[in-house]
Design an enzyme around this catalytic site. Structure first.
Site, PDB file in Angstrom:
ATOM      1  N   ASP A  19       0.904  -1.192  -0.154  1.00 53.81           N
ATOM      2  CA  ASP A  19       0.060   0.063   0.096  1.00 53.81           C
ATOM      3  C   ASP A  19       0.940   1.226  -0.064  1.00 53.81           C
ATOM      4  OD1 ASP A  19      -2.108   1.756   0.516  1.00 53.81           O
ATOM      5  OD2 ASP A  19      -1.354   1.683   2.895  1.00 53.81           O
ATOM      6  N   ASP A  21      -0.071   5.238   0.868  1.00 51.76           N
ATOM      7  CA  ASP A  21      -0.096   6.099   1.831  1.00 51.76           C
ATOM      8  C   ASP A  21      -0.269   5.580   3.185  1.00 51.76           C
ATOM      9  OD1 ASP A  21       0.199   8.156   0.013  1.00 51.76           O
ATOM     10  OD2 ASP A  21      -2.123   8.164  -0.334  1.00 51.76           O
TER      11      ASP A  21
END
Ligand SMILES: [Mg+2]
Ligand SMILES: [Zn+2]
Length: 202
Positions: A19, A21
């Site tokens: 992922d 952020d």
């Protein structure tokens, strides 16, 4: 493409999906300008560890700010260039980046779309699996939100939950309501990668 280094005993490739952020870079809300983007100091070491252990490192991110009109896809590209540049300076390489620019109910077409690629739906994972001929059962997803754990579940991956970004708060305040548990909880991406590489060495 050589590929030999990422082919395991089953013959299919394995990847760690990462992922963006809160996991490889700071969670700062919408990154609507490249100057807001901050890669974590341990990111290059983590990705380098995957590179040298023969795992593909693939970034997977929702960027609904595009659908919301906060920024355009060129800005997403600029941010990803900043990320890959910083990783490169640290001797690390992402094999691919996939993102979803959609939102099911906000904005204008083509971005206002009930797509199959907005996490936790598995569309981006399926695209990567086809592009790289991945054995998803041997792949991992690393993320800082429960949605990343759900995504892993939906795509048949194992999941590592990190305490950076939203992670620590979600674990502390929301995890009792989680329907699925992550396979691994780690302080950050680097620690997660170390555990993944170690556990898969056996
Ligand atoms: Mg995140
Ligand atoms: Zn999408």
């Amino acid at each position: 493409m050589s590929g030999a280094e990422v082919v395991g005993m089953s013959g299919a490739r394995r990847a760690v999906f990462i992922d963006r952020d809160g996991t490889i870079s700071e969670e700062v809300g919408y990154v609507n300008h490249v100057s807001r983007y901050r890669v974590f100091p341990f990111a290059a070491e983590a990705v380098r560890a995957l590179n040298s252990a023969g795992w593909l490192a693939i970034l997977i991110t929702n960027q609904a700010g595009v659908a919301r009109g906060y920024f355009n896809e060129a800005l997403v590209g600029e941010v990803h260039k900043a990320l890959t540049g910083e990783l490169e300076r640290g001797g690390a390489r992402l094999d691919a980046i996939y993102y979803c620019p959609h939102h099911p109910s906000v904005g204008e077409p083509p971005y206002r779309l009930d797509c199959d690629c907005r996490k936790p739906r598995p569309g981006l994972i399926h695209r990567a699996a086809a592009d790289f001929r991945l054995d998803l059962a041997r792949c991992w997803m690393v993320g800082d939100r429960y949605g990343d754990t759900e995504l892993a579940r939906n795509a048949g991956l194992r999941s590592a939950f990190v305490l950076t970004g939203y992670g620590r708060g979600e674990l502390e305040h929301q995890s009792r309501a989680w329907r699925h548990r992550p396979d691994l909880v780690a302080e950050n991406l680097l620690e997660a990668v170390r555990e993944i590489v170690k556990s898969s060495d056996e």
